[in-house]
Structures are given as structure tokens and as C-alpha cells.
Scaffold this motif. Sequence first.
Motif, PDB file in Angstrom:
ATOM      1  N   ALA A   8       0.824  -1.219   0.000  1.00  0.00           N
ATOM      2  CA  ALA A   8       0.000   0.000   0.000  1.00  0.00           C
ATOM      3  C   ALA A   8       0.851   1.258   0.000  1.00  0.00           C
ATOM      4  O   ALA A   8       0.407   2.320  -0.448  1.00  0.00           O
ATOM      5  N   SER A   9       2.091   1.140   0.488  1.00  0.00           N
ATOM      6  CA  SER A   9       2.950   2.329   0.658  1.00  0.00           C
ATOM      7  C   SER A   9       3.293   3.001  -0.663  1.00  0.00           C
ATOM      8  O   SER A   9       3.732   4.149  -0.669  1.00  0.00           O
ATOM      9  N   TYR A  10       3.121   2.305  -1.784  1.00  0.00           N
ATOM     10  CA  TYR A  10       3.407   2.921  -3.085  1.00  0.00           C
ATOM     11  C   TYR A  10       2.280   3.828  -3.555  1.00  0.00           C
ATOM     12  O   TYR A  10       2.403   4.508  -4.574  1.00  0.00           O
ATOM     13  N   PHE A  11       1.172   3.811  -2.792  1.00  0.00           N
ATOM     14  CA  PHE A  11      -0.007   4.566  -3.217  1.00  0.00           C
ATOM     15  C   PHE A  11      -0.413   5.648  -2.221  1.00  0.00           C
ATOM     16  O   PHE A  11      -0.946   6.674  -2.605  1.00  0.00           O
ATOM     17  N   THR A  12      -0.152   5.406  -0.941  1.00  0.00           N
ATOM     18  CA  THR A  12      -0.698   6.299   0.071  1.00  0.00           C
ATOM     19  C   THR A  12       0.113   6.201   1.372  1.00  0.00           C
ATOM     20  O   THR A  12       0.964   5.327   1.523  1.00  0.00           O
ATOM     21  N   GLN A  13      -0.179   7.087   2.311  1.00  0.00           N
ATOM     22  CA  GLN A  13       0.467   7.043   3.628  1.00  0.00           C
ATOM     23  C   GLN A  13      -0.113   5.879   4.438  1.00  0.00           C
ATOM     24  O   GLN A  13      -1.332   5.777   4.593  1.00  0.00           O
ATOM     25  N   VAL A  14       0.750   5.012   4.953  1.00  0.00           N
ATOM     26  CA  VAL A  14       0.297   3.837   5.697  1.00  0.00           C
ATOM     27  C   VAL A  14       0.729   3.931   7.160  1.00  0.00           C
ATOM     28  O   VAL A  14       1.865   4.307   7.457  1.00  0.00           O
ATOM     29  N   ARG A  15      -0.176   3.600   8.042  1.00  0.00           N
ATOM     30  CA  ARG A  15       0.094   3.592   9.481  1.00  0.00           C
ATOM     31  C   ARG A  15      -0.200   2.191   9.996  1.00  0.00           C
ATOM     32  O   ARG A  15      -1.328   1.705   9.868  1.00  0.00           O
ATOM     33  N   VAL A  16       0.790   1.547  10.578  1.00  0.00           N
ATOM     34  CA  VAL A  16       0.623   0.146  10.930  1.00  0.00           C
ATOM     35  C   VAL A  16       0.412  -0.034  12.437  1.00  0.00           C
ATOM     36  O   VAL A  16       0.979   0.694  13.261  1.00  0.00           O
ATOM     37  N   VAL A  17      -0.435  -1.000  12.779  1.00  0.00           N
ATOM     38  CA  VAL A  17      -0.688  -1.381  14.173  1.00  0.00           C
ATOM     39  C   VAL A  17      -0.434  -2.877  14.293  1.00  0.00           C
ATOM     40  O   VAL A  17      -1.049  -3.675  13.570  1.00  0.00           O
ATOM     41  N   ALA A  18       0.490  -3.253  15.180  1.00  0.00           N
ATOM     42  CA  ALA A  18       0.836  -4.662  15.343  1.00  0.00           C
ATOM     43  C   ALA A  18       1.558  -4.819  16.671  1.00  0.00           C
ATOM     44  O   ALA A  18       1.780  -3.835  17.380  1.00  0.00           O
ATOM     45  N   VAL A  19       1.930  -6.045  16.994  1.00  0.00           N
ATOM     46  CA  VAL A  19       2.744  -6.274  18.187  1.00  0.00           C
ATOM     47  C   VAL A  19       3.935  -7.144  17.785  1.00  0.00           C
ATOM     48  O   VAL A  19       3.781  -8.087  17.011  1.00  0.00           O
ATOM     49  N   VAL A  20       5.107  -6.768  18.271  1.00  0.00           N
ATOM     50  CA  VAL A  20       6.311  -7.550  17.967  1.00  0.00           C
ATOM     51  C   VAL A  20       7.051  -7.872  19.261  1.00  0.00           C
ATOM     52  O   VAL A  20       6.801  -7.269  20.320  1.00  0.00           O
ATOM     53  N   GLY A  21       7.979  -8.831  19.171  1.00  0.00           N
ATOM     54  CA  GLY A  21       8.781  -9.215  20.328  1.00  0.00           C
ATOM     55  C   GLY A  21      10.177  -8.613  20.273  1.00  0.00           C
ATOM     56  O   GLY A  21      10.473  -7.763  19.415  1.00  0.00           O
ATOM     57  N   GLU A  22      11.026  -9.116  21.152  1.00  0.00           N
ATOM     58  CA  GLU A  22      12.374  -8.527  21.252  1.00  0.00           C
ATOM     59  C   GLU A  22      13.266  -8.865  20.069  1.00  0.00           C
ATOM     60  O   GLU A  22      14.310  -8.255  19.867  1.00  0.00           O
ATOM     61  N   ASP A  23      12.856  -9.882  19.277  1.00  0.00           N
ATOM     62  CA  ASP A  23      13.651 -10.234  18.090  1.00  0.00           C
ATOM     63  C   ASP A  23      13.410  -9.268  16.927  1.00  0.00           C
ATOM     64  O   ASP A  23      14.081  -9.348  15.897  1.00  0.00           O
ATOM     65  N   PHE A  24      12.451  -8.388  17.073  1.00  0.00           N
ATOM     66  CA  PHE A  24      12.170  -7.386  16.035  1.00  0.00           C
ATOM     67  C   PHE A  24      13.028  -6.164  16.346  1.00  0.00           C
ATOM     68  O   PHE A  24      12.792  -5.437  17.312  1.00  0.00           O
TER      69      PHE A  24
END
Lengths: 307, 307
Positions: A36-52
Motif C-alpha cells: 500500500a505504501s506505493y499509493f498512500t500514507q500507511v500507518r501500521v498497528v501490530a505487536v512484535v517481540g524482542e527479536d524485532f
Amino acid sequence: MSIVAVGSVAFDAIKTQYGKVDKILGGSATYFSLAASYFTQVRVVAVVGEDFTAEHEDVLKRRGICTQGIEHAKGQSFFWSGEYGENLNEAKTHRTDLNVFEKFQPRIPQEYRDSEFLFLANIDPVLQANVRGQMANARLVGGDTMNFWINGKRTELRETLKLIDVLLINDGEAKALAGESNLPRAANKVLAMGPKALVIKHGEYGATVFFRDKTFGIGHHPFRAPALPIEEVVDPTGAGDSFAGGFMGYLASQGELNREVFKRAMFYGGVMGSFAVERFGPERLTQLTREEIDARFQLFRELTHLD
Amino acid sequence: MSIVAVGSVAFDAIKTQYGKVDKILGGSATYFSLAASYFTQVRVVAVVGEDFTAEHEDVLKRRGICTQGIEHAKGQSFFWSGEYGENLNEAKTHRTDLNVFEKFQPRIPQEYRDSEFLFLANIDPVLQANVRGQMANARLVGGDTMNFWINGKRTELRETLKLIDVLLINDGEAKALAGESNLPRAANKVLAMGPKALVIKHGEYGATVFFRDKTFGIGHHPFRAPALPIEEVVDPTGAGDSFAGGFMGYLASQGELNREVFKRAMFYGGVMGSFAVERFGPERLTQLTREEIDARFQLFRELTHLD
């Protein structure tokens, strides 16, 4: 206009006939956001761990994606390991470690709440409904689901479907959701559950969008976009999320939601899916140009259009 | 320009979820000829038994089809009985009585030999090659085959493929013939066996034509035509032969074989296939008008074309 994407940011180990990778960035929100980033501003919501790490986050940031909504939790990120045989539509899962994703409670940052577009990637329909509630001003909500929820949380999913404007699923999911083996009849049944539009992805054969009567004031005739015949599908992981990213990203980039915009969105969905499968993981989606994307859009047009 | 069609004229007993019929006119040459008859002069070559009456022949004659090449033999006509379940791409065969078809030795009437177009429906590849030899002046030869010949007479089929300009088969047949599960790679392998063009039919998802390099001077980019999403597929029997009839009939009706003509032929193939499945047997194909056909062509265009 900006779009908020809620889903998984994860790590995958993938084996296909073209090779294997041990632990690479993946997850529905990753593929969706990059496409989607090639078309518009994207805002992401997620959860990651310490390996990220910051390095992983930079993959998204370099594409201008806002990562403020990524929650960092103690433990490891969602990890999936699987392989594809000759049937590229079906992965054989070796391992699924939900890890920090198990307790994911998506919170939409205050700064995200003015976004007019929202995409609910394939997560628990109860969480999808909760997110929808946090984004009361969203003008158009896209969503995905899978057989795991269709079979396991049907009641909750049916409630969530009332909150989704455009549902994007594949043939098998549409048939399972509707309890109907004929595809256009299944589509009508799903549309009666709430969505105004239903995009059914047919894998290598393309995708069809079905509309509820009078939806968006653009009639209810379906529209079918192709997929590109691809000789080397290196890794099909994320193709569906990339389709959704191209589709929703293009919609969000347009001022008006008319039939022509939906048709082009279907093409851009196919285009982004076709790029995604060219390399392992989301690699190809990190290094495209809008010129390459529009050249492939043109290929899709030549593949299907009479003079 | 006229086209000669060689195949079966038969009787079928068919059961689907919409009902059943006991003994109705069928056969590959019947469906092909009726579909092609809306575009060009058709001349049919087949063998029938004593159960094939003047009334049956009139079904073809009323569409202007020349039946001089139908041989009347002692005994019964080819009879097939089968049913379709939820998967409309696969019939469950109850009975196949070859009858007079078992000794079919197609002879092309002298009056047919000036036809510039020839279609070899799904019969023994040895017979297909023999017919091709009798039509030395044919400008374009279309052909069909099936897994029975791909597995059982591979050597003979490979020889026949060198004599066919356009092969029309489905996904499974293309993959079996090429020994390759990736469709565009399978297409390239089949094209290397002889045909200049390969039409792969994807059932409800449409069809793709692949070209050998520089074939017909129109480049080798594939072209994909849709199928119509149909809520009530009453009887899928003959859909493939009707596709071939629309496709070849339209080609034969045009003076020049350029890329645009092939593209439109793909659309007309899909159009005739979509009509065929609306009723049991070839009934729908006996009562169309060119206006209805072109109106549906327009539907196919709207289903797939951007503005």
C-alpha cells in the motif's frame, strides 16, 4: 488519504522449490503495508517481540510507513514456518508460534484516528470489531479472514462482517463462509451478511469483485481482474495481503470511490500480488518504483483488453 | 470462410442438480458446429447410427450446417451417460457405449475440401492426423484432445500436434501433456511440440491463449479472456466444445488472423460457452441470435475492461 493497517508483523521460515529462508520478516500487516505504501500514507498497528530490531523496523520506515502503532512486547514475535509443494495455493505448516501475538490487543494511537481508511488483516474477528470501534470516523473499512475463523468463530465473524465495507477473501473461504459451492451465489450470500463489496481472489486466475445492489452508487455488475501468468513463483507467501495492499492503497489514494476507481484498484491489487511472489518474503515489495508498478499495470491491461 | 468440424455426433443422458435428461443430442461436433454456425458456414463430419433421425439432423440443418459428411452406419450412435456433482469440471461417467463410433474412419467429402479452416474435435489422434492429410489446403487447423489420449496414445498425439495450429485444452490436460505443474511453463512446453497457439481453458475463470514466438506475426504475449460468473450452471456438458466453436467460428469469419482477431475469438469462445451451460444439452445453442451473442460479448467486455 492515509490508511491504518492492523495485523501481524512476524517472522517466517519458508521452503519452496526455489530454496528456503530461515527467519525473514513477514506477517499480513508487513505485506499489506509495503504494497500500500506505493499509493498512500500507511500507518501500521501490530505487536512484535524482542527479536524485532530497529533494522527490521527500518524496512517499513524506508517506505514511509508510520510504525508508531507497533507495540514492543517482552518475548518473541509471531513465528510461522512452512513449505509449498506443487500446489502454491496451499502451504504445509510446520510450526506456528503465536508468541507475543497471542495476547495482541490492538490499540489505535490517537494520531492515527483521523485516517479515513482502515484495513483489518486476518486476525480474530473480535479484535477486528474492537479496532473498528476505535476508528469511528473511518470512511471505508477493508477486511480479511480465513477458514480458521469461519469455522471456529462464525458467530463473532458474522458480527464483524457488518462492520466491514470491503471483504477480501479467496474462493475456498467465500464458499465456506456462504455454505455454497457456486461462486456468484456464494458471493451474494456473503454480501447479504454485511459487506458492500466482496473481492474474491482466484489465485493464478485473478480476482473478481462483487457489489451489493446500489453500493457506492455504482451498480452491482461484478468486475474481474486478471493475474499475470508467472513462470517462476519463488514464494507465494503474502500474495493475498499484497493484493489487499495494492487494492486498498489505491482506493485510499483516490478522492472518489466510483466504479472506475474500484476497477483500477482490482488491477493494482493483482499487480502488487504479482510482484510479491517474485522473491522470498516481502523483499520485492521493498524496492519497487511507481514506474515499475505502472508498467506492470499496463501489462495487465494488455493481457485482458481488446483494442 | 467455411470450417470443417470432425468429431462425435452422439446422444447423452445427463444428470445435474437441476434435473436429468434421458437421451438428447450431444457430441463434440454437435456443440462445436452449433456454436460456430453463428459466425460462419460449418460442414460437419461424423458417424451416427440408426437412432439418429431426420429430426435430429434438422437441428443442425436449421442452423445452416452442412450435414453431408455425416455417415449413417448400422447400429446405434455413440452414447454417453453421466452426472455432475458440485465440481462442474468433472463428470462422473456411468456408461460409455462407443457403438458405431468405434469404427469411425472420417472421410472428408470432396465438396468440403476447399474449406480453409478445420477443427479436429477430441477423437483418436491417429484419426485427427488422417483427417488433416485429407484437408491439405486448410489454412488453419484447430484441435482438441483429452487425458485419455495424452496418457494412452502419447506418441501418436505428439505426431498429430505437429499438424495442429491452435490446440484448445484445459488446465489439467496442459499440465499432463507437458508434465509440468506451472501453467505458463506447461504452455511453453506444449507450444514447443508444434502448435503455434495454445488456448488453455480455465473453466469458470476463463481462458488464456499463449503464442509461440512470432506466430502469426503478432508477438508472443498471452491474452486472457474471462468467463461469466454464472449462478445457474444447468448442464456443463459441451461447454469446452462450444468455446471452441465460438473461437474457431469467429476466426474463420475474419479475413485476417491478427492479434486483435485472436483476442476477440477468445471472447466469443467464452460467450458461446456461457450460453451452452444455461440449458441441458445444446438446446440454448439452437435458438440464439447474433444480437444476443453480441450483447453478451459486451457483458464480457464490461466485466474486464477499464474505461
